[in-house]
Design a protein around this motif. Structure first.
Motif, mmCIF file in Angstrom:
data_model
loop_
_atom_site.group_PDB
_atom_site.id
_atom_site.type_symbol
_atom_site.label_atom_id
_atom_site.label_comp_id
_atom_site.label_asym_id
_atom_site.label_seq_id
_atom_site.Cartn_x
_atom_site.Cartn_y
_atom_site.Cartn_z
ATOM 1 N N ASP A 184 43.499 -37.709 -16.816
ATOM 2 C CA ASP A 184 44.132 -36.400 -16.639
ATOM 3 C C ASP A 184 43.391 -35.243 -17.309
ATOM 4 N N THR A 293 46.674 -22.724 -14.083
ATOM 5 C CA THR A 293 46.839 -23.999 -14.796
ATOM 6 C C THR A 293 45.775 -24.179 -15.881
ATOM 7 N N THR A 339 44.934 -31.731 -16.600
ATOM 8 C CA THR A 339 46.305 -31.294 -16.911
ATOM 9 C C THR A 339 46.649 -31.636 -18.358
ATOM 10 N N THR A 344 45.363 -26.302 -21.578
ATOM 11 C CA THR A 344 46.650 -26.728 -21.011
ATOM 12 C C THR A 344 47.756 -26.850 -22.060
ATOM 13 N N SER A 345 47.392 -27.194 -23.295
ATOM 14 C CA SER A 345 48.447 -27.326 -24.296
ATOM 15 C C SER A 345 48.464 -26.123 -25.236
ATOM 16 N N LYS A 351 51.180 -23.624 -19.935
ATOM 17 C CA LYS A 351 52.256 -24.623 -20.102
ATOM 18 C C LYS A 351 53.392 -24.323 -19.137
ATOM 19 N N LEU A 354 52.348 -25.331 -15.614
ATOM 20 C CA LEU A 354 52.359 -26.791 -15.429
ATOM 21 C C LEU A 354 53.790 -27.326 -15.391
ATOM 22 N N THR A 355 54.691 -26.656 -16.104
ATOM 23 C CA THR A 355 56.096 -27.078 -16.062
ATOM 24 C C THR A 355 56.705 -26.765 -14.694
ATOM 25 N N GLU A 358 56.023 -29.255 -12.417
ATOM 26 C CA GLU A 358 56.638 -30.512 -12.863
ATOM 27 C C GLU A 358 55.617 -31.473 -13.471
ATOM 28 N N LYS A 359 54.763 -30.889 -14.326
ATOM 29 C CA LYS A 359 53.801 -31.646 -15.134
ATOM 30 C C LYS A 359 52.987 -32.639 -14.292
ATOM 31 N N SER A 361 49.908 -34.927 -12.762
ATOM 32 C CA SER A 361 48.686 -35.582 -13.248
ATOM 33 C C SER A 361 47.518 -34.781 -12.682
#
Ligand code: MEV
Length: 439
Positions: A184, A293, A339, A344-345, A351, A354-355, A358-359, A361
């Motif tokens: 990922d 993203t 991802t 990404t974090s 974030k 990506l939410t 729905e998160k 891969s």
């Protein structure tokens, strides 16, 4: 005033802004106020953004829009898009809705392999180099174990390493050509760290190899770096329906539409001047999701355009046909996305995006991005082969013109009413606003 400066990076943020304002603006105070007006009032959040790069002075906004109703393999996605071009999100949303009622987008990840290379110079006996490579090949895996342990736990790692002889292109030029699975994560740091260790192992083992002459022992590493040409990390997206189903208010005759649409795609297949613009339309969708993203859009752009030339001539990334009464429109895209890791974090809006997705891969994100690119391409070709592109484009651009003129609510309403009946152009909009103001 000299504009050369040494030690710029050592200045504080305020000093950097002062320097720029004093050197480039007639009203330094105004320039400073502008730059600061884009700072986030949440000091911690601003610090986070300041730390993404060097010499940060401010933030640069791009709008984030949402294209809902993307049916991809039976699942409905709401797609966040970051882009400045006024008609892109509306076009994606319109296409998504059109195809949602016709089975949606079908996507398949064809493969997920990444590539990295150690480029080096070896002047000596090629046969000996080949024998040496086979002998020490396990050491490349062994020496990178501290780097690969975590990736292996996630199901990834180094897939293979080959020795490639490029000495007919450049005397003495060889490569370690390695393939990786990075699950990922986009994997750039992982791949580059492995490659730098391969280079070290190669050099050290060669220096100690008894089979080499003194000259052969001296392998010269030129560089170790991943390749953004990800020909082994490709996703396919397609839409299809019966020709008769290709209807809406601008498509009175679906058969004529399908024929013209396919001709437009064929023109992009054979004519590079058209292909670049055609593919740019695809990238309107691709880049917008890649940016939202937190992925590396420069890497994606480089890979996609190289892929468009893979058969020796720059050509369309998408294709269309009618077979047995079924219209089919599809594309293949090389997409190295992540991802996890990278921005990404870290970036709160990444974030968020990506939410909303729905998160996904990384392979799922490849499919979402490819579907958005295809949707964008469909929207552009539909407009180009029916109403022309300017109608929709200028409708959206009208807002920008109104903003540029600081139009009031009353003026906006009058402008909208007027251009329901008249063709929109920049000049016509400007003339009309000016005439309103004169009266
Ligand atoms: C504009 O951003 C994109 C288009 O030019 C794409 C195309 O011509 O296919 C409309």
């Amino acid at each position: 005033m000299t504009k050369e400066i040494s030690g710029f990076s050592k200045l504080s943020k305020a000093e950097k802004i002062d320097w720029i304002a004093n050197h480039y603006f007639e009203s330094p105070e105004e320039a400073k106020a502008l730059v600061k007006s884009y700072w986030n009032s949440d000091v911690k959040l601003q610090q986070l953004h300041d730390d993404f790069i060097e010499n940060t002075v401010s933030n640069f906004y791009l709008p984030m829009g949402i294209a809902p109703n993307f049916n991809i393999n039976g699942k409905t996605y709401t797609v966040p898009m970051v882009i400045e071009e006024s008609s892109v999100v509306a076009a994606a949303a319109k296409s998504a809705k059109f195809w949602a009622t016709k089975g949606g987008f079908k996507t398949t990840v064809l493969n997920t392999e990444k590539i990295g290379q150690v480029h080096f110079i070896f002047t000596g006996d090629k046969e000996k180099l080949q024998g040496f490579f086979q002998l020490i090949k396990p050491n490349f895996f062994y020496d990178t174990e501290p780097l690969t342990a975590n990736m292996q736990k996630r199901g990834g790692g180094i897939l293979d390493i080959e020795l490639r002889d490029k000495s007919t292109d450049i005397p003495g030029y060889f490569q370690l050509h390695a393939t990786f699975e990075t699950k990922d994560s986009m994997g750039a740091n992982f791949i580059n760290s492995c490659l730098e260790q391969f280079a070290k192992t190669l050099k050290e083992e060669a220096a100690e190899y008894d089979g080499f002459s003194a000259e052969e022992k001296n392998i010269r590493i030129v560089m170790s770096i991943l390749s953004n040409f990800v020909t082994g990390c490709v996703v396919r997206a397609e839409v299809s329906c019966k020709v008769e189903e290709l209807t809406d208010k601008n498509i009175p005759d679906p058969h004529a539409f399908a024929e013209k649409f396919i001709t437009a795609v064929k023109i992009a297949e054979v004519e590079p001047y058209r292909a670049v613009t055609h593919n740019k339309g695809i990238m309107n969708g691709v880049d917008a999701v890649v940016l939202a993203t937190g992925n590396d859009f420069r890497a994606v752009e480089a890979a996609v355009h190289a892929y468009a030339s893979k058969d020796g001539r720059y050509s369309s990334l998408s294709h269309a046909e009618v077979t047995d009464g079924i219209f089919r429109f599809w594309l293949d895209l090389p997409l190295a996305l992540g991802t996890v890791g990278g921005l990404t974090s870290l970036h709160p809006l990444v974030k968020f995006a990506l939410t909303v997705l729905e998160k996904p891969s990384a392979p799922e994100l490849m499919q979402i991005v490819a579907a958005t690119g295809l949707a964008q391409n469909f929207a552009a070709l539909r407009s180009l082969t029916t109403t022309g592109i300017q109608e929709g484009h200028m409708k959206m651009h009208l807002n920008n013109i109104l903003n540029q003129f600081g139009a009031t609510d009353v003026e906006r309403e009058m402008v909208r009413k007027h251009f329901k009946k008249h063709a929109i152009s920049h000049a016509a909009a400007v003339n009309y606003i000016e005439s309103l103001r004169k009266n």
